[in-house]
Write a protein that holds these residues in place. Structure first.
Motif, PDB file in Angstrom:
ATOM      1  N   MET A   1     -11.568 -18.886   6.352  1.00 16.16           N
ATOM      2  CA  MET A   1     -10.261 -18.230   6.219  1.00 16.16           C
ATOM      3  C   MET A   1      -9.458 -18.824   5.056  1.00 16.16           C
ATOM      4  SD  MET A   1      -8.311 -15.848   7.587  1.00 16.16           S
ATOM      5  CE  MET A   1      -6.603 -15.326   7.654  1.00 16.16           C
ATOM      6  N   ILE A   2      -9.748 -20.092   4.684  1.00 15.79           N
ATOM      7  CA  ILE A   2      -8.991 -20.745   3.621  1.00 15.79           C
ATOM      8  C   ILE A   2      -9.177 -20.004   2.301  1.00 15.79           C
ATOM      9  CG2 ILE A   2      -8.646 -22.867   2.316  1.00 15.79           C
ATOM     10  CD1 ILE A   2      -7.715 -23.007   5.204  1.00 15.79           C
ATOM     11  N   GLU A   3     -10.437 -19.665   1.982  1.00 11.13           N
ATOM     12  CA  GLU A   3     -10.678 -18.967   0.717  1.00 11.13           C
ATOM     13  C   GLU A   3     -10.071 -17.573   0.712  1.00 11.13           C
ATOM     14  OE1 GLU A   3     -14.068 -18.005   3.494  1.00 11.13           O
ATOM     15  OE2 GLU A   3     -12.947 -19.809   2.909  1.00 11.13           O
ATOM     16  N   ALA A   4      -9.874 -17.013   1.893  1.00  9.68           N
ATOM     17  CA  ALA A   4      -9.297 -15.667   1.980  1.00  9.68           C
ATOM     18  C   ALA A   4      -7.832 -15.644   1.573  1.00  9.68           C
ATOM     19  CB  ALA A   4      -9.447 -15.127   3.397  1.00  9.68           C
ATOM     20  N   LEU A   5      -7.185 -16.816   1.600  1.00 10.66           N
ATOM     21  CA  LEU A   5      -5.767 -16.877   1.247  1.00 10.66           C
ATOM     22  C   LEU A   5      -5.521 -16.535  -0.216  1.00 10.66           C
ATOM     23  CD1 LEU A   5      -4.708 -20.114   3.172  1.00 10.66           C
ATOM     24  CD2 LEU A   5      -4.310 -17.739   3.833  1.00 10.66           C
ATOM     25  N   SER A   6      -6.566 -16.561  -1.017  1.00 11.11           N
ATOM     26  CA  SER A   6      -6.419 -16.216  -2.431  1.00 11.11           C
ATOM     27  C   SER A   6      -6.300 -14.704  -2.644  1.00 11.11           C
ATOM     28  CB  SER A   6      -7.610 -16.756  -3.235  1.00 11.11           C
ATOM     29  OG  SER A   6      -8.831 -16.196  -2.763  1.00 11.11           O
ATOM     30  N   TYR A   7      -6.672 -13.930  -1.631  1.00 15.77           N
ATOM     31  CA  TYR A   7      -6.589 -12.475  -1.733  1.00 15.77           C
ATOM     32  C   TYR A   7      -5.170 -12.006  -1.452  1.00 15.77           C
ATOM     33  CZ  TYR A   7     -11.687 -12.683  -1.465  1.00 15.77           C
ATOM     34  OH  TYR A   7     -13.011 -12.974  -1.697  1.00 15.77           O
ATOM     35  N   GLN A   8      -4.704 -11.058  -2.265  1.00 21.45           N
ATOM     36  CA  GLN A   8      -3.325 -10.593  -2.113  1.00 21.45           C
ATOM     37  C   GLN A   8      -3.111  -9.875  -0.789  1.00 21.45           C
ATOM     38  OE1 GLN A   8      -1.682  -7.377  -4.695  1.00 21.45           O
ATOM     39  NE2 GLN A   8      -0.177  -8.910  -5.318  1.00 21.45           N
ATOM     40  N   PHE A   9      -4.090  -9.115  -0.326  1.00 22.90           N
ATOM     41  CA  PHE A   9      -3.897  -8.364   0.922  1.00 22.90           C
ATOM     42  C   PHE A   9      -3.790  -9.302   2.118  1.00 22.90           C
ATOM     43  CE2 PHE A   9      -8.496  -8.792   0.768  1.00 22.90           C
ATOM     44  CZ  PHE A   9      -8.875  -8.939   2.094  1.00 22.90           C
ATOM     45  N   ILE A  10      -4.448 -10.469   2.038  1.00 22.62           N
ATOM     46  CA  ILE A  10      -4.299 -11.460   3.105  1.00 22.62           C
ATOM     47  C   ILE A  10      -2.910 -12.090   3.059  1.00 22.62           C
ATOM     48  CG2 ILE A  10      -5.083 -13.698   3.945  1.00 22.62           C
ATOM     49  CD1 ILE A  10      -6.969 -11.526   4.729  1.00 22.62           C
ATOM     50  N   GLN A  11      -2.430 -12.373   1.857  1.00 17.90           N
ATOM     51  CA  GLN A  11      -1.075 -12.920   1.705  1.00 17.90           C
ATOM     52  C   GLN A  11      -0.033 -11.955   2.244  1.00 17.90           C
ATOM     53  OE1 GLN A  11      -0.749 -13.734  -2.484  1.00 17.90           O
ATOM     54  NE2 GLN A  11      -2.415 -15.222  -2.488  1.00 17.90           N
ATOM     55  N   HIS A  12      -0.188 -10.672   1.906  1.00 21.72           N
ATOM     56  CA  HIS A  12       0.724  -9.652   2.427  1.00 21.72           C
ATOM     57  C   HIS A  12       0.653  -9.592   3.950  1.00 21.72           C
ATOM     58  CE1 HIS A  12       0.924  -7.178  -1.573  1.00 21.72           C
ATOM     59  NE2 HIS A  12       1.563  -8.330  -1.633  1.00 21.72           N
ATOM     60  N   ALA A  13      -0.560  -9.676   4.495  1.00 19.94           N
ATOM     61  CA  ALA A  13      -0.740  -9.593   5.944  1.00 19.94           C
ATOM     62  C   ALA A  13      -0.052 -10.762   6.650  1.00 19.94           C
ATOM     63  CB  ALA A  13      -2.230  -9.568   6.282  1.00 19.94           C
ATOM     64  N   ILE A  14      -0.158 -11.956   6.077  1.00 16.07           N
ATOM     65  CA  ILE A  14       0.467 -13.132   6.689  1.00 16.07           C
ATOM     66  C   ILE A  14       1.988 -13.010   6.659  1.00 16.07           C
ATOM     67  CG2 ILE A  14       0.843 -15.612   6.414  1.00 16.07           C
ATOM     68  CD1 ILE A  14      -2.057 -15.805   5.441  1.00 16.07           C
ATOM     69  N   ILE A  15       2.531 -12.610   5.506  1.00 19.71           N
ATOM     70  CA  ILE A  15       3.989 -12.442   5.398  1.00 19.71           C
ATOM     71  C   ILE A  15       4.469 -11.372   6.370  1.00 19.71           C
ATOM     72  CG2 ILE A  15       5.877 -11.763   3.868  1.00 19.71           C
ATOM     73  CD1 ILE A  15       4.204 -12.876   1.540  1.00 19.71           C
ATOM     74  N   ALA A  16       3.759 -10.249   6.413  1.00 20.31           N
ATOM     75  CA  ALA A  16       4.136  -9.161   7.324  1.00 20.31           C
ATOM     76  C   ALA A  16       4.050  -9.617   8.773  1.00 20.31           C
ATOM     77  CB  ALA A  16       3.232  -7.954   7.092  1.00 20.31           C
ATOM     78  N   GLY A  17       3.005 -10.370   9.092  1.00 26.67           N
ATOM     79  CA  GLY A  17       2.843 -10.840  10.463  1.00 26.67           C
ATOM     80  C   GLY A  17       3.988 -11.729  10.914  1.00 26.67           C
ATOM     81  N   VAL A  18       4.419 -12.636  10.034  1.00 29.26           N
ATOM     82  CA  VAL A  18       5.521 -13.536  10.376  1.00 29.26           C
ATOM     83  C   VAL A  18       6.835 -12.755  10.492  1.00 29.26           C
ATOM     84  CG1 VAL A  18       6.900 -15.493   9.585  1.00 29.26           C
ATOM     85  CG2 VAL A  18       4.408 -15.547   9.355  1.00 29.26           C
ATOM     86  N   LEU A  19       7.105 -11.855   9.547  1.00 36.04           N
ATOM     87  CA  LEU A  19       8.340 -11.068   9.585  1.00 36.04           C
ATOM     88  C   LEU A  19       8.413 -10.222  10.850  1.00 36.04           C
ATOM     89  CD1 LEU A  19       8.694  -9.835   5.879  1.00 36.04           C
ATOM     90  CD2 LEU A  19      10.212 -11.413   7.086  1.00 36.04           C
ATOM     91  N   VAL A  20       7.330  -9.510  11.132  1.00 34.39           N
ATOM     92  CA  VAL A  20       7.308  -8.643  12.316  1.00 34.39           C
ATOM     93  C   VAL A  20       7.384  -9.470  13.591  1.00 34.39           C
ATOM     94  CG1 VAL A  20       5.888  -7.018  13.639  1.00 34.39           C
ATOM     95  CG2 VAL A  20       6.093  -6.762  11.164  1.00 34.39           C
ATOM     96  N   SER A  21       6.784 -10.635  13.592  1.00 31.91           N
ATOM     97  CA  SER A  21       6.816 -11.498  14.779  1.00 31.91           C
ATOM     98  C   SER A  21       8.231 -11.935  15.111  1.00 31.91           C
ATOM     99  CB  SER A  21       5.921 -12.717  14.562  1.00 31.91           C
ATOM    100  OG  SER A  21       4.572 -12.338  14.456  1.00 31.91           O
ATOM    101  N   PHE A  22       8.984 -12.353  14.094  1.00 33.15           N
ATOM    102  CA  PHE A  22      10.351 -12.797  14.357  1.00 33.15           C
ATOM    103  C   PHE A  22      11.266 -11.619  14.704  1.00 33.15           C
ATOM    104  CE2 PHE A  22       9.042 -16.829  12.599  1.00 33.15           C
ATOM    105  CZ  PHE A  22       9.803 -17.723  13.337  1.00 33.15           C
ATOM    106  N   VAL A  23      11.048 -10.471  14.055  1.00 32.94           N
ATOM    107  CA  VAL A  23      11.812  -9.278  14.432  1.00 32.94           C
ATOM    108  C   VAL A  23      11.500  -8.902  15.877  1.00 32.94           C
ATOM    109  CG1 VAL A  23      12.069  -6.798  14.035  1.00 32.94           C
ATOM    110  CG2 VAL A  23      12.071  -8.371  12.094  1.00 32.94           C
ATOM    111  N   SER A  24      10.228  -8.927  16.235  1.00 32.22           N
ATOM    112  CA  SER A  24       9.824  -8.586  17.599  1.00 32.22           C
ATOM    113  C   SER A  24      10.357  -9.600  18.602  1.00 32.22           C
ATOM    114  CB  SER A  24       8.291  -8.514  17.690  1.00 32.22           C
ATOM    115  OG  SER A  24       7.769  -7.524  16.835  1.00 32.22           O
ATOM    116  N   GLY A  25      10.367 -10.876  18.211  1.00 36.32           N
ATOM    117  CA  GLY A  25      10.882 -11.895  19.115  1.00 36.32           C
ATOM    118  C   GLY A  25      12.362 -11.726  19.388  1.00 36.32           C
ATOM    119  N   ILE A  26      13.122 -11.444  18.328  1.00 37.87           N
ATOM    120  CA  ILE A  26      14.575 -11.278  18.482  1.00 37.87           C
ATOM    121  C   ILE A  26      14.905 -10.003  19.253  1.00 37.87           C
ATOM    122  CG2 ILE A  26      16.731 -10.884  17.234  1.00 37.87           C
ATOM    123  CD1 ILE A  26      15.536 -12.626  14.969  1.00 37.87           C
ATOM    124  N   ILE A  27      14.381  -8.881  18.773  1.00 39.59           N
ATOM    125  CA  ILE A  27      14.690  -7.595  19.413  1.00 39.59           C
ATOM    126  C   ILE A  27      14.005  -7.485  20.773  1.00 39.59           C
ATOM    127  CG2 ILE A  27      14.549  -5.102  19.189  1.00 39.59           C
ATOM    128  CD1 ILE A  27      16.570  -6.480  17.340  1.00 39.59           C
TER     129      ILE A  27
END
Length: 266
Positions: A1-27
């Motif tokens: 998974m470490i080498e996958a972090l160099s891919y842009q779609f993985i970076q987008h997925a991680i950022i989206a996952g964290v954003l949606v997680s905190f939105v979901s946690g709050i709401i």
């Protein structure tokens, strides 16, 4: 998974996952304490109508789905305030009609070639920059609303009658919470899909509720728990080539079961 972090779609997925997680946690915390889980479920499935309309008219998916989900939320607010004894019937009706509208417009869309499974069960690896902007704006908006109205939202959530006696506009804040829930459901669809979105809104919140002594702590802890579930599910889906949304919810469910067993032994 470490080498996958160099891919842009993985970076987008991680950022989206964290954003949606905190939105979901709050709401999700507000949805649970206000007993709106069934309402949020109805909005999630009705939002499929917005997906169909967006595809048919060539609109951005988030825009079409957001408008449709907010309209469904406003209808539910009206029903809740005026026909509360028939709430279940109306939610079921909105749920079914929304999905039916989506299916019909998908059928009518010429040259349609988009995989519907990505909307039903999520496609976090397909998140693009415009999706991230939408998620980020919603997250910041939620934080600003909470910073400005936290005490009033807290009062409405735990004792609406007392809040009304204090002069707080209970209908406004009830509507605001449900509209924010609708928008949160829309962005969560991208991560786990409309069928599984309620699990993301409720499982981390239940765990956080058992470990928290205030609404604010419950929101924050829910966000971190949901982030852990989302990133763990993302790793699982990438490693074993599984559907991301189902992997995230499976991780959530397993940890939920372990939590219940641990709580029972205590």
């Amino acid at each position: 998974m470490i080498e996958a972090l160099s891919y842009q779609f993985i970076q987008h997925a991680i950022i989206a996952g964290v954003l949606v997680s905190f939105v979901s946690g709050i709401i999700g915390s507000l949805v649970v304490v206000n007993r709106m889980v069934f309402l949020a479920g109805g909005i999630a499935h009705a939002a499929y109508g917005g997906i169909g309309l967006a595809l048919f008219f060539g609109l951005p998916i988030f825009l079409g789905t957001s408008v449709f989900a907010v309209l469904a939320a406003l209808i539910m607010v009206g029903v809740t305030l005026k026909q509360k004894e028939r709430l279940d019937t109306f939610i079921g009706l909105i749920w079914a009609v929304g999905m039916a509208i989506g299916i019909i417009f998908v059928d009518l869309t010429p040259g349609y070639n988009v995989d519907l499974m990505s909307y039903l069960f999520g496609s976090i690896l397909a998140v693009n920059e415009s999706d991230l902007y939408f998620m980020g704006v919603l997250f910041v908006t939620i934080l600003l609303i909470l910073a400005f109205w936290y005490s009033k939202i807290l009062a409405v959530s735990y004792d609406s009658e007392y809040a009304a006696l204090c002069g707080i506009n209970v209908k406004f804040f009830y509507t605001l919470i449900l509209v924010l829930a609708a928008l949160s459901v829309v962005i969560a669809i991208k991560v786990v899909g409309l069928i599984l979105v309620i699990a993301l809104l409720t499982i981390p919140v239940y765990i956080a509720q058992e470990l928290s002594s205030s609404l604010a702590r419950m929101m924050i802890l829910s966000g971190f728990i949901a982030s852990f579930f989302t990133l763990s599910g993302l790793w699982l889906s990438y490693t074993f080539n599984l559907t991301s949304g189902a992997s995230i919810i499976l991780v959530s469910a397993l940890f939920f079961i372990f939590f219940l067993l641990f709580k029972g032994t205590r």
